[in-house]
Write an enzyme that holds these catalytic residues in place. Structure first.
Site, PDB file in Angstrom:
ATOM      1  N   ARG A 275      71.359 107.808  92.413  1.00  0.00           N
ATOM      2  CA  ARG A 275      71.039 107.140  91.144  1.00  0.00           C
ATOM      3  C   ARG A 275      71.282 108.092  89.995  1.00  0.00           C
ATOM      4  O   ARG A 275      70.774 109.211  90.002  1.00  0.00           O
ATOM      5  CB  ARG A 275      69.580 106.674  91.137  1.00  0.00           C
ATOM      6  CG  ARG A 275      69.324 105.663  92.236  1.00  0.00           C
ATOM      7  CD  ARG A 275      67.931 105.107  92.202  1.00  0.00           C
ATOM      8  NE  ARG A 275      67.747 104.203  93.344  1.00  0.00           N
ATOM      9  CZ  ARG A 275      66.627 103.551  93.603  1.00  0.00           C
ATOM     10  NH1 ARG A 275      65.583 103.688  92.819  1.00  0.00           N
ATOM     11  NH2 ARG A 275      66.551 102.757  94.648  1.00  0.00           N
ATOM     12  N   ARG A 290      61.989 112.979  90.250  1.00  0.00           N
ATOM     13  CA  ARG A 290      63.126 112.138  89.886  1.00  0.00           C
ATOM     14  C   ARG A 290      64.404 112.886  90.226  1.00  0.00           C
ATOM     15  O   ARG A 290      64.685 113.920  89.627  1.00  0.00           O
ATOM     16  CB  ARG A 290      63.087 111.795  88.385  1.00  0.00           C
ATOM     17  CG  ARG A 290      64.044 110.694  87.989  1.00  0.00           C
ATOM     18  CD  ARG A 290      63.772 110.233  86.576  1.00  0.00           C
ATOM     19  NE  ARG A 290      62.531 109.482  86.474  1.00  0.00           N
ATOM     20  CZ  ARG A 290      62.455 108.156  86.607  1.00  0.00           C
ATOM     21  NH1 ARG A 290      63.532 107.457  86.835  1.00  0.00           N
ATOM     22  NH2 ARG A 290      61.299 107.545  86.492  1.00  0.00           N
ATOM     23  N   GLU A 362      54.974 106.560  93.226  1.00  0.00           N
ATOM     24  CA  GLU A 362      55.561 105.413  93.913  1.00  0.00           C
ATOM     25  C   GLU A 362      56.464 105.872  95.056  1.00  0.00           C
ATOM     26  O   GLU A 362      57.367 106.684  94.866  1.00  0.00           O
ATOM     27  CB  GLU A 362      56.376 104.588  92.912  1.00  0.00           C
ATOM     28  CG  GLU A 362      57.050 103.399  93.547  1.00  0.00           C
ATOM     29  CD  GLU A 362      58.083 102.752  92.613  1.00  0.00           C
ATOM     30  OE1 GLU A 362      57.895 102.832  91.388  1.00  0.00           O
ATOM     31  OE2 GLU A 362      59.061 102.196  93.125  1.00  0.00           O
ATOM     32  N   SER A 365      58.740 100.045  97.050  1.00  0.00           N
ATOM     33  CA  SER A 365      58.642  98.777  96.336  1.00  0.00           C
ATOM     34  C   SER A 365      59.017  97.703  97.328  1.00  0.00           C
ATOM     35  O   SER A 365      60.100  97.762  97.900  1.00  0.00           O
ATOM     36  CB  SER A 365      59.644  98.736  95.180  1.00  0.00           C
ATOM     37  OG  SER A 365      59.019  98.988  93.965  1.00  0.00           O
ATOM     38  N   ARG A 404      59.431 111.629  97.267  1.00  0.00           N
ATOM     39  CA  ARG A 404      58.045 111.695  96.804  1.00  0.00           C
ATOM     40  C   ARG A 404      57.066 111.742  97.964  1.00  0.00           C
ATOM     41  O   ARG A 404      55.960 112.283  97.839  1.00  0.00           O
ATOM     42  CB  ARG A 404      57.734 110.525  95.892  1.00  0.00           C
ATOM     43  CG  ARG A 404      58.497 110.660  94.574  1.00  0.00           C
ATOM     44  CD  ARG A 404      58.296 109.465  93.713  1.00  0.00           C
ATOM     45  NE  ARG A 404      59.237 109.484  92.609  1.00  0.00           N
ATOM     46  CZ  ARG A 404      59.584 108.405  91.931  1.00  0.00           C
ATOM     47  NH1 ARG A 404      59.071 107.240  92.256  1.00  0.00           N
ATOM     48  NH2 ARG A 404      60.433 108.504  90.943  1.00  0.00           N
TER      49      ARG A 404
END
Length: 436
Positions: A275, A290, A362, A365, A404
């Site tokens: 990403r 990130r 997080e 999802s 994470r």
RNA sequence: GGAGAGGUGGCCGAGUGGCUUAAGGCGUCGGUUUGCUAAACCGAUGUAGUGUCGAAAGGCGCUACCGGGGGUUCGAAUCCCCCCUUCUCCGCCA
């Protein structure tokens, strides 16, 4: 993508979804879409009736020619008709492109159970599992300090050989990462998921199918391949690095009609994820929080409409089971209407506790897209041989993203003297029980 | 990278510009016959858009779809161009 019929027959439903999603500026797009659709349908009907005439007269011409009779008058007449058709079709193509563009940018409808809210602050915490939360009798180090001290993570050299946001895992850090991935895959395999090892590059149709394109084109890395310079536009011959295994795995069944008896189909796939995170500088930039490349084990389901919400609950439970097995403190959050992603009708996030950051991160999802992706990617199923094809419901969730998770693992399992205890379930995979 | 051959309905496969409404076969479904099964025979069998009739299931009509996109033509599965893809052979390569 939403059905244009739904927009036509139920514009208010879509407008209220836009308002719930905090997108009041999009409202005018619906009226624009309705006007386009009306004009388009009028043109289709005109064009079709001219085509019907052309087909009929062409038969007449054929018959005359067979009988060696003169057909010049009819041919001259049809020449004009054909020109008219060409003009109508050209305008039609233009309208269709505009309509498609508008439709592709519209977000999904929301499930009725999604709470209303303006942003992330109004998400609803459904569940907190904090029995593994530790009381540290020392100041816990963060993952950067731990990674550096134990020489298992190397961000500097990653930046040298590639760029910022491309971490290097080293020694037992690399092994622990591999152990995590294999543990997660095996856990999900035992629950009936079928393993897929997908390509890490996809074409633009695939990204369009799952809804990353056209909206998030800026977040995706592109690769050109040899000969690409000679193509007229940069729309041809390009491949894209996958931002998640969701893309290749969901697109496995693009343009297919599945058998109802096959459903639900459950896939688990490891992939590296890429990403570019353009425009997100400044937040969560440190270390693993990130990154541009990370590892993820993804769960993807194809389900019938009537079972998809049950499948969502079990998907969340399957993802959760990893956190439970690893003995990490976590919580489950139901995203509110203002925070949920554009493609999802309902979405839960799993968040793991970081003692150094003193907040939840997080790691997953889990979403039900209903038929939103299936319509884009044209994935359908037949209940039985005779029934009409219907769109499937697609779901996916990380199970889990390792970066994470690694943060939480290192921080939660650190000892006072700076070692990391390897959780019991990972030891058969790692073949060591501590780092340092 | 070079040479060649392909891509047609659920599947196989014919089809070199209009007597094609995509032949024929297989499969599937329904029916006839029949102690039962099989066989034989008859019929049906795609997707999407749109119009019309209907309470609905659905019926009837029109349009598009023969790998994708453009073009030629009154008319294209068929002719031309570009692309994708599969297979065979050669070369190179981890």
């Amino acid at each position: 993508m939403l059905d244009i019929k739904l927009v036509r027959e139920n514009p208010d439903k879509i407008k209220s979804a836009l308002l719930a999603r905090q997108l009041p500026n999009e409202l005018s797009k619906i009226d624009e879409l309705l006007a386009l659709d009306q004009r388009r349908r009028a043109l289709v009907s005109q064009s079709d009736s001219l085509k019907a005439k052309r087909n009929k007269v062409s038969d007449d011409i054929a018959r005359l020619k067979r009988n060696k009779e003169n057909a010049d008058a009819l041919i001259a007449e049809m020449k004009i008709v054909s020109d008219d058709i060409a003009a109508l079709d050209a305008e039609l193509r233009d309208l269709e492109a505009k309509q498609e563009e508008l439709l592709l940018h519209l977000p999904n409808l929301l499930h009725e159970s999604v709470p209303l809210g303006k942003d992330a602050s109004e998400n609803v915490v459904c569940k907190e599992v904090l029995r593994h939360q530790r009381d540290f009798d020392f100041k816990p180090k963060n993952h950067l300090e731990l990674g550096k001290a134990l020489d298992i993570l190397d961000f500097e050299r990653g930046a040298k050989i590639t760029g910022a946001g491309f971490p290097v895992y080293k020694g037992k850090g690399a092994t622990l990462e591999r152990a995590l991935i294999n543990f997660m895959l095996d856990t999900h395999l035992a629950k009936g998921y079928e393993e897929i090892f997908p390509p890490f590059f996809v074409n633009r149709e695939s990204l369009r199918g799952t809804g990353q394109f056209p909206k998030f084109i800026g977040q995706v890395y592109r690769a050109s391949y040899e000969g690409q310079e000679t193509y007229e536009a940069d729309t041809v011959g390009r491949l894209f690095a996958i931002p998640t295994a969701e893309v290749p795995v969901t697109n496995l069944h693009r343009d297919e009609i599945l058998k109802g008896s096959q459903l639900p189909i459950k896939y688990v796939a490891y992939s590296a994820c890429f990403r570019s995170e353009a425009g997100s500088y400044g937040k969560d930039v440190r270390g693993f929080l990130r990154v541009h490349q990370f590892n993820k084990v993804e769960l993807v389901k194809f389900a019938t409409p009537e079972t998809s919400y049950d499948e969502l609950e079990s998907l969340v439970a399957d993802a959760e089971s990893i956190l439970v097995a690893l003995g990490l403190p976590y919580r489950v959050v139901l995203l509110c209407s203002g925070d949920i992603g554009a493609n999802a009708a309902k979405c839960y996030d799993l968040e793991v506790w970081s003692p150094a950051e003193q907040r939840f991160l997080e790691v997953s999802s889990c979403s039900n897209f209903e038929d939103f992706q299936a319509r884009r990617a044209n994935i359908r199923f037949k209940r039985d041989e005779k029934s009409k094809p219907e769109f499937v419901h697609t779901l996916n969730g990380s199970g889990l993203a390792t970066s994470r998770l690694m943060v939480a693992l290192l921080e939660n399992y650190q000892t006072k003297d700076g070692k990391i205890i390897v959780p019991e379930v990972l030891r058969p995979y790692a073949r060591f029980d501590a780092i340092g």
